[in-house]
Design a protein around this motif. Structure first.
Motif, PDB file in Angstrom:
ATOM      1  N   LEU A 188       0.820  -2.435  -8.850  1.00  0.00           N
ATOM      2  CA  LEU A 188       0.778  -0.870  -7.576  1.00  0.00           C
ATOM      3  C   LEU A 188       1.136  -1.297  -6.906  1.00  0.00           C
ATOM      4  O   LEU A 188       0.262  -2.423  -6.030  1.00  0.00           O
ATOM      5  CB  LEU A 188      -0.768  -1.524  -7.975  1.00  0.00           C
ATOM      6  N   ALA A 196       0.815   0.920  -2.299  1.00  0.00           N
ATOM      7  CA  ALA A 196      -0.086   1.295  -1.601  1.00  0.00           C
ATOM      8  C   ALA A 196       1.101   1.057  -0.028  1.00  0.00           C
ATOM      9  O   ALA A 196       1.718   0.278   0.032  1.00  0.00           O
ATOM     10  CB  ALA A 196      -1.338   1.502  -1.095  1.00  0.00           C
ATOM     11  N   VAL A 200       0.759   5.415  -0.683  1.00  0.00           N
ATOM     12  CA  VAL A 200       1.938   6.016  -1.652  1.00  0.00           C
ATOM     13  C   VAL A 200       3.215   6.592  -1.764  1.00  0.00           C
ATOM     14  O   VAL A 200       4.799   7.219  -2.093  1.00  0.00           O
ATOM     15  CB  VAL A 200       1.562   7.603  -2.759  1.00  0.00           C
ATOM     16  N   GLU A 259       3.672  11.809  -8.156  1.00  0.00           N
ATOM     17  CA  GLU A 259       1.747  11.871  -7.745  1.00  0.00           C
ATOM     18  C   GLU A 259       1.200  13.411  -6.743  1.00  0.00           C
ATOM     19  O   GLU A 259       0.455  13.901  -7.543  1.00  0.00           O
ATOM     20  CB  GLU A 259       0.496  10.647  -7.453  1.00  0.00           C
ATOM     21  N   SER A 283      -8.289  11.593   7.371  1.00  0.00           N
ATOM     22  CA  SER A 283      -7.793  10.113   6.906  1.00  0.00           C
ATOM     23  C   SER A 283      -6.727   9.876   8.310  1.00  0.00           C
ATOM     24  O   SER A 283      -6.056   9.125   7.926  1.00  0.00           O
ATOM     25  CB  SER A 283      -6.205  10.832   5.592  1.00  0.00           C
ATOM     26  N   SER A 325      -4.149   9.569  -0.778  1.00  0.00           N
ATOM     27  CA  SER A 325      -5.463   9.106  -1.190  1.00  0.00           C
ATOM     28  C   SER A 325      -5.294   7.343  -0.907  1.00  0.00           C
ATOM     29  O   SER A 325      -3.729   7.021  -0.713  1.00  0.00           O
ATOM     30  CB  SER A 325      -4.523   9.342  -2.506  1.00  0.00           C
ATOM     31  N   SER A 326      -5.623   6.089  -0.897  1.00  0.00           N
ATOM     32  CA  SER A 326      -5.962   5.242  -0.633  1.00  0.00           C
ATOM     33  C   SER A 326      -5.742   4.504  -2.054  1.00  0.00           C
ATOM     34  O   SER A 326      -5.317   2.609  -1.744  1.00  0.00           O
ATOM     35  CB  SER A 326      -7.195   4.167   0.206  1.00  0.00           C
ATOM     36  N   ASP A 327      -5.499   5.128  -3.513  1.00  0.00           N
ATOM     37  CA  ASP A 327      -5.722   4.839  -4.356  1.00  0.00           C
ATOM     38  C   ASP A 327      -3.859   3.535  -4.899  1.00  0.00           C
ATOM     39  O   ASP A 327      -3.273   4.471  -4.235  1.00  0.00           O
ATOM     40  CB  ASP A 327      -5.691   5.149  -5.585  1.00  0.00           C
ATOM     41  N   PRO A 328      -3.436   2.784  -4.966  1.00  0.00           N
ATOM     42  CA  PRO A 328      -2.077   1.916  -5.086  1.00  0.00           C
ATOM     43  C   PRO A 328      -2.009   2.954  -6.171  1.00  0.00           C
ATOM     44  O   PRO A 328      -2.586   3.110  -7.685  1.00  0.00           O
ATOM     45  CB  PRO A 328      -2.509   0.505  -5.217  1.00  0.00           C
ATOM     46  N   VAL A 329      -0.462   3.236  -6.634  1.00  0.00           N
ATOM     47  CA  VAL A 329       0.052   3.414  -7.539  1.00  0.00           C
ATOM     48  C   VAL A 329       1.131   2.462  -8.149  1.00  0.00           C
ATOM     49  O   VAL A 329       1.308   2.063  -7.988  1.00  0.00           O
ATOM     50  CB  VAL A 329       1.165   5.410  -7.291  1.00  0.00           C
TER      51      VAL A 329
END
Length: 286
Positions: free
Chosen positions: A16, A18, A20, A98, A137, A216-220
């Motif tokens: 995963l 980050a 992105v 994404e 952000s 987005s801070s979500d890991p991909v």
């Protein structure tokens, strides 16, 4: 927890990553899934690899020509299905999927009523512009830049906005001259790793969807081998499946001859264990 050493992992290890904008393009499966499952959309495949989609109303055309100049996704909208496109958006082959998926999914969902739900007064309308999403952000304007730029906190992603009059056909023929350009990489301004171009009439809610995915801070999810070499020192990485991954060093050790795993014999104790001292004589010797 110490940082993950990518050099110790095989290229097919799932991780995963980050942020992105430095994670690499990823697979195209998410975008294909959105379009393949969109009700009423048609699909054609040319040369075995190039995919072309058309919306039920025939106003939107989406192409994924692998060997083209950009090699990614080109999306056009024409109010007259047989006319010149009103707007065009191009994602090059290295754009994180994404971002493409967020744009495409929002397009598919908003098209049936010609975007009315996302316009002022619509149930999905928000006051957020793409620029507003970026500033929320902590992206900051690059003062004195021409054209105008907004830069990410790590300086590795940029929104460039052109100013002045530009003929609409110029944008259609030359994506580099589009009104807006998103890009990312070690040098996102001059030598970007990826680029996404949006012509001046591209609907705001679609550009906003792309900006939300970008920030987005979500890991991909990625495979280690898919992370660009130049980005490896700039990303945060963790294992997607810690219990299923064997680092290279461990894998190499496992392939050694069996003798390599035989432990070195311990030196014999100078005194017998306590159990032998107490019960040294067997029952038969009594």
């Amino acid at each position: 927890m110490p940082p993950l050493d990518l050099g110790e992992l095989t290229p097919t290890t799932e991780v995963l990553v980050a942020p992105v904008h430095l994670a690499g393009p990823g697979t195209r499966e998410a975008v294909f899934s959105i379009l393949d499952n969109a009700a009423g959309w048609s699909k054609a495949v040319a040369f075995g690899v190039d995919a072309y989609y058309a919306s039920p109303c025939q106003r939107v055309r989406i192409a994924n020509p692998v060997e083209s100049q950009y090699g990614g996704w080109t999306i056009t909208y024409a109010e007259d299905p047989l006319g010149v496109p009103d707007w065009i958006t191009t994602f090059d082959r290295n754009t994180p999927q994404e971002i493409v998926a967020a744009f495409t999914e929002t397009l598919v969902h908003s098209l049936p009523n010609h975007f009315r739900d996302y316009l002022s007064g619509g149930k999905h309308h928000t006051d957020l512009s793409p620029e507003g999403v970026l500033r929320r952000s902590n992206w900051q304007p690059a003062h004195g830049s021409r054209p105008h730029r907004i830069v990410s906190p790590d300086n590795r992603a940029v929104l460039r906005t052109r100013s002045g009059w530009l003929h609409e056909y110029t944008e259609l023929l030359t994506p580099e001259k589009s009104m807006w350009r998103l890009s990312g990489g070690v040098d996102p301004v001059h030598v970007p790793s990826w680029r996404a171009f949006f012509s001046g009439s591209t609907p705001q809610h679609l550009r906003t969807a792309a900006a939300v995915a970008l920030t987005s801070s979500d890991p991909v999810p990625r495979l280690v081998g898919d992370i660009p070499d130049r980005h490896r020192d700039l990303v945060h990485v963790r294992l997607a499946k810690p219990t299923d991954v064997v680092p290279r060093a461990q894998a190499a050790l496992a392939r050694r001859p069996r003798a390599a795993h035989v432990p070195v014999p311990r030196a014999e104790a100078t005194t017998p264990p306590a159990s032998l001292v107490t019960h040294g004589r067997s029952r038969r010797q009594r």
